[in-house]
Motif scaffolding. Sequence first.
Motif, mmCIF file in Angstrom:
data_model
loop_
_atom_site.group_PDB
_atom_site.id
_atom_site.type_symbol
_atom_site.label_atom_id
_atom_site.label_comp_id
_atom_site.label_asym_id
_atom_site.label_seq_id
_atom_site.Cartn_x
_atom_site.Cartn_y
_atom_site.Cartn_z
ATOM 1 N N ARG B 95 0.849 -1.200 0.000
ATOM 2 C CA ARG B 95 0.000 0.000 0.000
ATOM 3 C C ARG B 95 0.887 1.253 0.000
ATOM 4 N NH1 ARG B 95 -3.511 -0.132 4.908
ATOM 5 N NH2 ARG B 95 -3.982 -2.197 4.163
ATOM 6 N N ASN B 96 1.940 1.217 0.834
ATOM 7 C CA ASN B 96 2.837 2.376 0.903
ATOM 8 C C ASN B 96 3.555 2.594 -0.419
ATOM 9 O OD1 ASN B 96 2.142 2.805 3.519
ATOM 10 N ND2 ASN B 96 3.905 1.766 4.393
ATOM 11 N N HIS B 97 3.945 1.472 -1.067
ATOM 12 C CA HIS B 97 4.659 1.559 -2.325
ATOM 13 C C HIS B 97 3.789 2.225 -3.396
ATOM 14 C CE1 HIS B 97 7.660 0.556 -5.240
ATOM 15 N NE2 HIS B 97 6.760 -0.045 -5.998
ATOM 16 N N SER B 98 2.528 1.755 -3.485
ATOM 17 C CA SER B 98 1.640 2.347 -4.488
ATOM 18 C C SER B 98 1.354 3.800 -4.159
ATOM 19 C CB SER B 98 0.322 1.576 -4.612
ATOM 20 O OG SER B 98 0.231 0.586 -3.693
ATOM 21 N N LEU B 99 1.287 4.100 -2.863
ATOM 22 C CA LEU B 99 1.038 5.482 -2.443
ATOM 23 C C LEU B 99 2.200 6.370 -2.876
ATOM 24 C CD1 LEU B 99 -1.210 6.904 -0.752
ATOM 25 C CD2 LEU B 99 0.363 6.830 1.149
ATOM 26 N N LYS B 100 3.425 5.850 -2.698
ATOM 27 C CA LYS B 100 4.615 6.615 -3.062
ATOM 28 C C LYS B 100 4.627 6.917 -4.560
ATOM 29 C CE LYS B 100 7.790 5.156 0.526
ATOM 30 N NZ LYS B 100 8.770 4.143 0.863
ATOM 31 N N ARG B 101 4.159 5.957 -5.343
ATOM 32 C CA ARG B 101 4.177 6.130 -6.805
ATOM 33 C C ARG B 101 3.080 7.095 -7.250
ATOM 34 N NH1 ARG B 101 5.157 0.653 -10.041
ATOM 35 N NH2 ARG B 101 5.968 2.117 -11.548
ATOM 36 N N LEU B 102 1.958 7.049 -6.559
ATOM 37 C CA LEU B 102 0.823 7.877 -6.982
ATOM 38 C C LEU B 102 0.866 9.289 -6.407
ATOM 39 C CD1 LEU B 102 -2.091 5.287 -6.760
ATOM 40 C CD2 LEU B 102 -1.092 6.235 -8.832
ATOM 41 N N LEU B 103 1.600 9.449 -5.311
ATOM 42 C CA LEU B 103 1.610 10.729 -4.609
ATOM 43 C C LEU B 103 2.045 11.917 -5.489
ATOM 44 C CD1 LEU B 103 0.902 11.692 -1.746
ATOM 45 C CD2 LEU B 103 3.341 11.641 -1.234
ATOM 46 N N PRO B 104 3.158 11.804 -6.241
ATOM 47 C CA PRO B 104 3.569 12.942 -7.076
ATOM 48 C C PRO B 104 2.497 13.371 -8.067
ATOM 49 C CG PRO B 104 5.289 11.294 -7.012
ATOM 50 C CD PRO B 104 4.100 10.690 -6.343
ATOM 51 N N PHE B 105 1.799 12.390 -8.649
ATOM 52 C CA PHE B 105 0.732 12.714 -9.605
ATOM 53 C C PHE B 105 -0.405 13.468 -8.913
ATOM 54 C CE2 PHE B 105 2.803 8.990 -11.466
ATOM 55 C CZ PHE B 105 3.113 9.495 -12.727
ATOM 56 N N GLY B 106 -0.722 12.995 -7.730
ATOM 57 C CA GLY B 106 -1.789 13.625 -6.951
ATOM 58 C C GLY B 106 -1.435 15.051 -6.608
ATOM 59 N N VAL B 107 -0.197 15.246 -6.147
ATOM 60 C CA VAL B 107 0.265 16.586 -5.769
ATOM 61 C C VAL B 107 0.246 17.502 -6.993
ATOM 62 C CG1 VAL B 107 2.271 17.907 -4.999
ATOM 63 C CG2 VAL B 107 1.653 15.789 -3.824
ATOM 64 N N PHE B 108 0.690 16.967 -8.132
ATOM 65 C CA PHE B 108 0.704 17.762 -9.360
ATOM 66 C C PHE B 108 -0.717 18.166 -9.750
ATOM 67 C CE2 PHE B 108 0.417 18.082 -13.996
ATOM 68 C CZ PHE B 108 1.323 19.108 -14.217
ATOM 69 N N ALA B 109 -1.638 17.229 -9.638
ATOM 70 C CA ALA B 109 -3.026 17.509 -10.005
ATOM 71 C C ALA B 109 -3.604 18.605 -9.121
ATOM 72 C CB ALA B 109 -3.863 16.241 -9.882
ATOM 73 N N ILE B 110 -3.308 18.535 -7.823
ATOM 74 C CA ILE B 110 -3.833 19.545 -6.892
ATOM 75 C C ILE B 110 -3.221 20.908 -7.206
ATOM 76 C CG2 ILE B 110 -3.850 20.259 -4.465
ATOM 77 C CD1 ILE B 110 -3.957 17.188 -3.819
ATOM 78 N N LEU B 111 -1.905 20.922 -7.414
ATOM 79 C CA LEU B 111 -1.235 22.184 -7.720
ATOM 80 C C LEU B 111 -1.760 22.784 -9.019
ATOM 81 C CD1 LEU B 111 2.469 21.515 -6.724
ATOM 82 C CD2 LEU B 111 0.863 23.082 -5.646
ATOM 83 N N ALA B 112 -1.978 21.912 -9.994
ATOM 84 C CA ALA B 112 -2.483 22.378 -11.283
ATOM 85 C C ALA B 112 -3.855 23.025 -11.117
ATOM 86 C CB ALA B 112 -2.553 21.212 -12.260
#
Lengths: 202, 256
Positions: B95-112
């Motif tokens: 779960r942590n591994h998938s979270l680590k991979r998805l986190l940058p995309f999520g952060v980018f989406a929010i910032l965008a």
Amino acid sequence: MFPCTIGTNAMESILALTSDKAILEEFRGGDNDHAATAFVRKYQNFVYHTALRYLKSEEDAYDASQEVFIKALKGIAAFRAESSLSTWLYRITVNVCTVMRRKDKLRTFFGLETVVPYARSHEVAPDQIVENKDFDDRFRLILDTLPAKQRETFVLRYFEELSYEEISGMLGTSVGGLKANYYQAVKKIAQRMQQGKDDVKV
Amino acid sequence: MSKSKENPTSILSREEVEGSLADFAFGQIEETRHLAMERALPHYPDLQEELEQIRTVFARFDKMEFKADLSLRARSLSVHVHENLARQRERNGMRNHSLKRLLPFGVFAILATLVLPPFDILNYFSDKAATQVSVATAPDRSSDRSAQTTPGIIDLDGLDELIVTTLAQDDLPGMSRELAATALVNGTSFQNDILENESSLTLFDDTEFDDNLFGDFASSAFGPNSGLISDFILPGDFQERELQQLFEELDGNATL
């Protein structure tokens, strides 16, 4: 500092971890697997027996015991040793068993599962009890019929040989009240066992 | 507990004897208490009988065997607990591994979502219909100019101000602030007007200065002074009147 440095035989060092203090120090020292094994080995009977008394089913008691140890091992880092490990484990066990019993009641209520209580596997008709020569079975049956507080006090004092202070911490009853409960439990067991024996003679 | 307070000569009360009877029967009692019990019991014969009964019954009972019988199943607990813990750790790790991979995309989406809308003014023009809806549903902003603008929503007042300022700087004729705002609200082809005027000015600026060309441009319908020239040239009766006056003068001279 601790038994893990005693020798190469891991089992030896696990067996050397007997006191609560030693187990907790081992956990703080970072050797979690080692300490966890010692911890479970020390308290497995205590937790299992307690769960069995509450759930009356060997299978459920076994599942509950596993859950208790998993919860305990996850939270042991935060354990502040304000009470003994046995008191802490007892509380976790009672909580887990209470939740399991509630679930069982719901499942039974919705007709999903028929719960076969542990006592029922030993439950036989009164005339069969008289005929039953197995002392342990009669003893267990009588134990199951005792009021919960008396039964718990009896088991924790007689089988687990805990002090009244420790039991008081677990059950939240005063030492005086516990002594009275223990006396009543022992008296009832003796009377009923004697009564059964006399019935057999008749 | 009154271990040290135990008076070796006093007799325990009935309640005290009852409380210690079971422990006395099983030998789970301290020595001083044991002695006190031995002294007190003859005073309570019924309790002494109970003690005998307890001892007789429990003498037949093998506590260790009973416990061992119960504990048989519990023996494998430590193995299963370790297995369960390992399984849970593995699951948490995944779960942590998938979270680590998805986190940058999520952060980018929010910032965008948060950062891009203020710079997205051009999109506003292409989505005029949406703006009209927001204008229709928005409260009267003209009365509350100081109201804070929600991030991500285009402030119409701010926008028309910006456009009108741009127009003033470019010195485009005939376009007041009110007219610009009205054009925006009514959805007229204001954008086209701006582009057209801007292109004509660019044409003017970029062209090499030439009298003829300037004259053509100035007199054309696109020129900025087209109104003045047409005022001077176009009225036909003015030429007629002038000619008549000239003819009359000529006629007069001829008569004289």
